[in-house]
Design a protein around this motif. Structure first.
Motif, mmCIF file in Angstrom:
data_model
loop_
_atom_site.group_PDB
_atom_site.id
_atom_site.type_symbol
_atom_site.label_atom_id
_atom_site.label_comp_id
_atom_site.label_asym_id
_atom_site.label_seq_id
_atom_site.Cartn_x
_atom_site.Cartn_y
_atom_site.Cartn_z
ATOM 1 N N HIS A 275 32.735 42.678 35.923
ATOM 2 C CA HIS A 275 34.186 42.612 36.096
ATOM 3 C C HIS A 275 34.810 43.970 35.786
ATOM 4 O O HIS A 275 35.668 44.457 36.528
ATOM 5 N N GLN A 277 33.366 46.844 35.974
ATOM 6 C CA GLN A 277 32.987 47.785 37.021
ATOM 7 C C GLN A 277 33.880 47.655 38.245
ATOM 8 O O GLN A 277 34.312 48.663 38.825
ATOM 9 N N ARG A 278 34.188 46.424 38.652
ATOM 10 C CA ARG A 278 35.065 46.238 39.804
ATOM 11 C C ARG A 278 36.452 46.820 39.530
ATOM 12 O O ARG A 278 37.075 47.416 40.415
ATOM 13 N N GLN A 281 36.203 50.544 39.821
ATOM 14 C CA GLN A 281 36.085 50.978 41.203
ATOM 15 C C GLN A 281 37.434 50.949 41.918
ATOM 16 O O GLN A 281 37.653 51.714 42.859
ATOM 17 N N ARG A 282 38.337 50.075 41.460
ATOM 18 C CA ARG A 282 39.678 50.040 42.048
ATOM 19 C C ARG A 282 40.544 51.174 41.499
ATOM 20 O O ARG A 282 41.178 51.906 42.262
#
Length: 301
Positions: A275, A277-278, A281-282
């Motif tokens: 979570h 990491q996502r 990445q955003r």
């Protein structure tokens, strides 16, 4: 003598920043205040001590340093400072206009064993706490309190830290939990009292602290084990979320995942890392602990 003048200078810098952020937030409507905060990031005085080393660490992890990374990290920090004042000025009407919730729906409170909510030192969390309380989740926040007797140069920052903890309690509708015997207190609140708690498992690791291995951004990394291991061993459901400001317009976006159940401690830690990491990445610049990211790297055996 030089160190004393330097410490006084730090106190004055913190005071000036707080004055500017408070004035913008309290005197202007949010869209204009947000533009003002974004303008302040042009100046090194408002960028904070961690923005430049944080941008370097971010470059090492992500393979490139955007030219505006320092200013974006500063913007996320200033909005986090502003939220103390913003949540004292506005209420549910502001939240309905500027907070947008994505991801899995929040389960209705069932009055039984409460979930553990997990978020990160990422973005700006005050409005998420207010939203969770409105939804029936008065979380007790696990935190590390500022020192009671801070040295000169850190006194105003420590005082403001204590004020922020008080404001978190108001937003949550539940007393906060200071670290130190906190796992036992969290277990009692979750299992015996049936009330939720909230933890942030991406605090920089301390020497000798227990940890769990995870994969984060293509690297072997570590997360503190205490609360994660307790939730897995006791069968506590976990809800994980992240909330962040859009640097273009000042709107907030909350991403929710869960409940996570039936996982062992290592698998649960990896789901939490995924979570995070996502979120990175955003908007990678929204992670407030980039300057300490090396503490998450798994040591050589």
């Amino acid at each position: 003598m030089y160190n004393m003048f330097k410490a006084v200078g730090r106190e004055l810098a913190v005071a000036f920043e707080l004055l500017c952020v408070a004035a913008l937030t309290l005197l202007l409507p949010w869209p204009l205040a947000f533009r003002g905060l974004r303008w302040l990031t042009r100046f090194a005085l408002f960028q904070g001590d961690a923005a430049v080393p944080g941008a370097r660490q971010m470059a090492g992890w992500l393979g490139g340093e955007p030219a505006h990374a320092v200013r974006l990290q500063a913007l996320h920090r200033l909005v986090d400072v502003a939220d103390y004042f913003l949540t004292r000025k506005y209420g549910d009407g502001w939240m309905r206009r500027y907070l947008h919730v994505h991801g899995e729906p929040l389960p209705a409170p069932d009055g039984g064993v409460a979930p553990m909510l997990v978020t990160f030192h990422y973005g700006q969390g005050f409005w998420a706490l207010r939203w969770l309380r409105q939804a029936g989740y008065p979380v007790a926040w696990l935190h590390a309190p500022p020192p009671a007797m801070a040295p000169l140069g850190e006194k105003l920052a420590a005082w403001m830290g204590r004020r922020r903890i008080v404001q978190v309690g108001r937003l949550c509708g539940a007393p906060t939990i200071a670290v130190g015997g906190s796992i036992a207190r969290m277990r009692r609140r979750l299992l015996e009292e049936g009330r939720p708690v909230m933890v942030m498992p991406d605090a920089p690791l301390q020497p000798g602290q227990s940890w769990l291995p995870v994969s984060l951004l293509g690297r072997e990394a570590r997360l503190p084990a205490g609360a994660i291991r307790m939730a897995a061993q006791d069968g506590v459901a976990v809800l994980v979320y992240s909330i962040v400001v859009d640097p273009r317009d000042g709107h907030r976006h909350l991403h929710l995942e869960g409940p996570l159940v039936g996982l062992d401690a290592t698998a649960l830690a990896q789901r939490l890392a995924a979570h995070l990491q996502r979120a990175l990445q955003r908007q990678p610049e929204a992670w407030h602990v980039w300057a300490w990211a090396s503490t998450f790297a798994e040591p050589e055996q």
